[in-house]
Motif scaffolding. Structure first.
Motif, PDB file in Angstrom:
ATOM      1  N   CYS A  12       7.244  10.900 -11.683  1.00 30.16           N
ATOM      2  CA  CYS A  12       5.887  10.706 -11.346  1.00 30.16           C
ATOM      3  C   CYS A  12       4.896  11.720 -11.456  1.00 30.16           C
ATOM      4  O   CYS A  12       5.112  12.766 -10.528  1.00 30.16           O
ATOM      5  CB  CYS A  12       5.681   9.920  -9.821  1.00 30.16           C
ATOM      6  SG  CYS A  12       4.005   9.277  -9.633  1.00 30.16           S
TER       7      CYS A  12
ATOM      8  N   ALA B 121       0.258  10.230  -8.717  1.00 29.26           N
ATOM      9  CA  ALA B 121       1.180   9.918  -7.553  1.00 29.26           C
ATOM     10  C   ALA B 121       0.391   9.435  -6.261  1.00 29.26           C
ATOM     11  O   ALA B 121       1.105   8.737  -5.641  1.00 29.26           O
ATOM     12  CB  ALA B 121       1.712  11.436  -7.251  1.00 29.26           C
ATOM     13  N   ASP B 122      -0.899   9.769  -6.106  1.00 28.02           N
ATOM     14  CA  ASP B 122      -1.483   9.215  -4.882  1.00 28.02           C
ATOM     15  C   ASP B 122      -2.137   7.808  -5.288  1.00 28.02           C
ATOM     16  O   ASP B 122      -2.687   7.132  -4.155  1.00 28.02           O
ATOM     17  CB  ASP B 122      -2.501  10.320  -4.359  1.00 28.02           C
ATOM     18  CG  ASP B 122      -1.732  11.591  -3.714  1.00 28.02           C
ATOM     19  OD1 ASP B 122      -0.574  11.409  -3.324  1.00 28.02           O
ATOM     20  OD2 ASP B 122      -2.335  12.633  -3.925  1.00 28.02           O
ATOM     21  N   LEU B 123      -1.898   7.312  -6.093  1.00 26.30           N
ATOM     22  CA  LEU B 123      -2.593   5.793  -6.363  1.00 26.30           C
ATOM     23  C   LEU B 123      -1.663   4.751  -5.255  1.00 26.30           C
ATOM     24  O   LEU B 123      -0.549   4.941  -5.296  1.00 26.30           O
ATOM     25  CB  LEU B 123      -2.377   5.340  -7.783  1.00 26.30           C
ATOM     26  CG  LEU B 123      -3.215   6.235  -8.956  1.00 26.30           C
ATOM     27  CD1 LEU B 123      -2.745   5.752 -10.297  1.00 26.30           C
ATOM     28  CD2 LEU B 123      -4.826   5.935  -8.616  1.00 26.30           C
ATOM     29  N   LEU B 124      -2.332   3.948  -4.883  1.00 29.47           N
ATOM     30  CA  LEU B 124      -1.660   2.813  -3.900  1.00 29.47           C
ATOM     31  C   LEU B 124      -1.361   1.694  -4.745  1.00 29.47           C
ATOM     32  O   LEU B 124      -2.427   1.137  -5.715  1.00 29.47           O
ATOM     33  CB  LEU B 124      -2.584   2.663  -2.922  1.00 29.47           C
ATOM     34  CG  LEU B 124      -3.016   3.948  -1.792  1.00 29.47           C
ATOM     35  CD1 LEU B 124      -3.984   3.491  -0.802  1.00 29.47           C
ATOM     36  CD2 LEU B 124      -1.837   4.491  -1.458  1.00 29.47           C
TER      37      LEU B 124
ATOM     38  N   GLN C 289       0.861  -1.227  -0.202  1.00 31.12           N
ATOM     39  CA  GLN C 289       0.108  -0.103  -0.117  1.00 31.12           C
ATOM     40  C   GLN C 289       0.757   1.431  -0.202  1.00 31.12           C
ATOM     41  O   GLN C 289       0.509   2.121   0.826  1.00 31.12           O
ATOM     42  CB  GLN C 289      -0.962   0.099   1.240  1.00 31.12           C
ATOM     43  CG  GLN C 289      -2.029  -1.112   1.081  1.00 31.12           C
ATOM     44  CD  GLN C 289      -2.894  -0.845   0.032  1.00 31.12           C
ATOM     45  OE1 GLN C 289      -3.898   0.043  -0.091  1.00 31.12           O
ATOM     46  NE2 GLN C 289      -2.817  -1.502  -1.124  1.00 31.12           N
ATOM     47  N   TRP C 290       1.772   1.480  -1.055  1.00 27.95           N
ATOM     48  CA  TRP C 290       2.624   2.697  -1.252  1.00 27.95           C
ATOM     49  C   TRP C 290       1.891   3.628  -2.238  1.00 27.95           C
ATOM     50  O   TRP C 290       1.129   3.033  -2.977  1.00 27.95           O
ATOM     51  CB  TRP C 290       3.961   2.192  -1.608  1.00 27.95           C
ATOM     52  CG  TRP C 290       4.896   1.651  -0.634  1.00 27.95           C
ATOM     53  CD1 TRP C 290       4.639   0.915   0.524  1.00 27.95           C
ATOM     54  CD2 TRP C 290       6.436   1.531  -0.922  1.00 27.95           C
ATOM     55  NE1 TRP C 290       5.744   0.575   1.044  1.00 27.95           N
ATOM     56  CE2 TRP C 290       6.819   0.725   0.475  1.00 27.95           C
ATOM     57  CE3 TRP C 290       7.198   1.942  -2.100  1.00 27.95           C
ATOM     58  CZ2 TRP C 290       8.260   0.609   0.500  1.00 27.95           C
ATOM     59  CZ3 TRP C 290       8.649   1.649  -1.788  1.00 27.95           C
ATOM     60  CH2 TRP C 290       9.155   0.946  -0.519  1.00 27.95           C
ATOM     61  N   ARG C 291       2.085   4.692  -1.836  1.00 30.68           N
ATOM     62  CA  ARG C 291       1.920   5.729  -2.849  1.00 30.68           C
ATOM     63  C   ARG C 291       2.798   5.489  -4.101  1.00 30.68           C
ATOM     64  O   ARG C 291       3.920   5.011  -3.978  1.00 30.68           O
ATOM     65  CB  ARG C 291       1.868   7.069  -2.420  1.00 30.68           C
ATOM     66  CG  ARG C 291       1.084   7.456  -1.299  1.00 30.68           C
ATOM     67  CD  ARG C 291       1.405   8.762  -0.872  1.00 30.68           C
ATOM     68  NE  ARG C 291       1.378   9.922  -1.873  1.00 30.68           N
ATOM     69  CZ  ARG C 291       2.305  10.653  -2.268  1.00 30.68           C
ATOM     70  NH1 ARG C 291       3.336  10.374  -1.890  1.00 30.68           N
ATOM     71  NH2 ARG C 291       2.000  11.431  -3.263  1.00 30.68           N
ATOM     72  N   LEU C 292       2.311   5.638  -5.250  1.00 28.85           N
ATOM     73  CA  LEU C 292       2.985   5.445  -6.427  1.00 28.85           C
ATOM     74  C   LEU C 292       4.121   6.387  -6.570  1.00 28.85           C
ATOM     75  O   LEU C 292       5.234   5.782  -7.071  1.00 28.85           O
ATOM     76  CB  LEU C 292       2.074   5.581  -7.757  1.00 28.85           C
ATOM     77  CG  LEU C 292       2.779   5.261  -8.953  1.00 28.85           C
ATOM     78  CD1 LEU C 292       3.102   3.904  -9.210  1.00 28.85           C
ATOM     79  CD2 LEU C 292       1.897   5.589 -10.254  1.00 28.85           C
ATOM     80  N   ALA C 293       4.032   7.571  -6.028  1.00 24.01           N
ATOM     81  CA  ALA C 293       5.079   8.527  -5.928  1.00 24.01           C
ATOM     82  C   ALA C 293       6.426   7.993  -5.003  1.00 24.01           C
ATOM     83  O   ALA C 293       7.556   8.069  -5.481  1.00 24.01           O
ATOM     84  CB  ALA C 293       4.908   9.896  -5.364  1.00 24.01           C
ATOM     85  N   GLN C 294       5.969   7.426  -3.934  1.00 25.81           N
ATOM     86  CA  GLN C 294       6.878   6.659  -3.099  1.00 25.81           C
ATOM     87  C   GLN C 294       7.724   5.386  -3.793  1.00 25.81           C
ATOM     88  O   GLN C 294       8.968   5.254  -3.743  1.00 25.81           O
ATOM     89  CB  GLN C 294       6.520   6.365  -1.925  1.00 25.81           C
ATOM     90  CG  GLN C 294       7.345   5.376  -0.964  1.00 25.81           C
ATOM     91  CD  GLN C 294       6.617   4.944   0.418  1.00 25.81           C
ATOM     92  OE1 GLN C 294       5.405   4.937   0.634  1.00 25.81           O
ATOM     93  NE2 GLN C 294       7.468   4.346   1.167  1.00 25.81           N
TER      94      GLN C 294
END
Length: 314
Positions: free
Chosen positions: A268, A273-276, A248-253
């Protein structure tokens, strides 16, 4: 950035290019990249030429010895010329230009995307993650690792009573108390994760203060303080086996983390960016990991060049 800081960085990069090309193993695109770097600014070419006098002495040397030769024998010659290059602003001496702690001059380095296991003289070992730079100092009185950049996993040998084992970082020092542990450097902090035994943490500005972190714990620290001790995140240690495990990471991470293992820019788009995302991604094949994202999320990897990739809405 001051002129002196810029000069130190240019000299360090020139030395790094000399070391890489002196190995005789650099691929053609490395040579082409070096030519482009030299053409980027007149100071690059001047620093490169000041090192040319050492070319004949580097032939056939092992890479650590090449690095030491350029670092120890050439530093004063290069810096004398650098004083002219910077209009007289440079001070003679590596410490004055910050070269002593430059990852470019470390004796042991891994390139972007490379991992390497390094045996230690005491029978222990350390594993270096992508983009890691360090020096190893072992003698009759001490066992010391100077970690300048990146991330390592350490398993110490059995000489703690006679020779304490230390890891020095820009944020502070760590003393191993018979143990296995990892250290990861960030721009403004470091993360210690202890798998076995215990480690004493000494933040840089608190020379006489220490906290002991036990097996199964991790802690982030900077030069001023330790943050809250947390339970060990074992997923974060999967890099040793060549994987990135995310839950469950943010795509940006995820994008930022994958960027540690591939050369160039990985961007990104804020729209995604906030997609998990959760999954296991192979670190040795970051392009394959990027392609897999499109099967799980409404995103695509757009390649402007092989060095510049943007994750965007599909």
């Amino acid at each position: 950035m001051s002129q002196a800081d810029l000069g130190a960085d240019v000299v360090a990069q020139a030395i790094d290019w000399r070391v890489r090309l002196a190995s005789g193993l650099a691929p053609l695109d490395e040579h082409d990249a070096c030519v482009r770097w030299r053409a980027e600014h007149p100071s690059h070419e001047q620093a490169w030429q000041r090192l040319a006098v050492f070319d004949g002495r580097l032939d056939g040397m092992p890479l650590p010895q090449v690095s030491r030769t350029l670092r120890q024998r050439d530093r004063r010659t290069v810096l004398k010329g650098l004083a002219v290059l910077l209009g007289g602003t440079a001070l003679i001496g590596g410490a004055n230009l910050g070269l002593r702690d430059s990852p470019w001059l470390a004796e042991q380095r891994t390139a972007t995307g490379q991992r390497r296991r390094l045996p230690l003289p005491d029978g222990g070992w350390l594993q270096m993650n992508s983009g890691t730079a360090l020096d190893v100092v072992f003698d009759g009185q001490q066992r010391r690792i100077r970690l300048l950049a990146g991330e390592i996993m350490v398993q110490t040998g059995k000489h703690a009573a006679e020779r304490p084992f230390w890891v020095e970082t820009p944020m502070g020092s760590l003393q191993a108390l018979g143990t296995g542990f990892s250290v990861r450097l960030a721009d403004d902090s470091a993360l210690l994760a202890v798998e076995q035994g215990a480690v004493a943490v000494h933040p840089g500005a608190l020379a006489h203060a220490a906290a002991v972190i036990q097996a199964g714990e991790q802690v982030r620290f900077d030069r001023q303080r330790l943050f809250a001790v947390q339970a060990l995140d074992r997923d974060a240690l999967a890099w040793r086996e060549g994987f990135l495990v995310v839950r469950q990471w943010r795509l940006a991470q995820l994008c930022a983390e994958l960027g540690r293992y591939r050369s160039g820019v990985l961007r990104c788009d804020p729209a995604v960016a906030d997609l998990l995302i959760s999954g296991v991604f192979p670190l040795d094949e970051p392009e394959r990991a990027l392609a897999a994202l499109g099967r799980s999320l409404p995103v695509r990897a757009r390649y402007l060049t092989r060095w510049w990739v943007s994750l965007e809405p599909a």
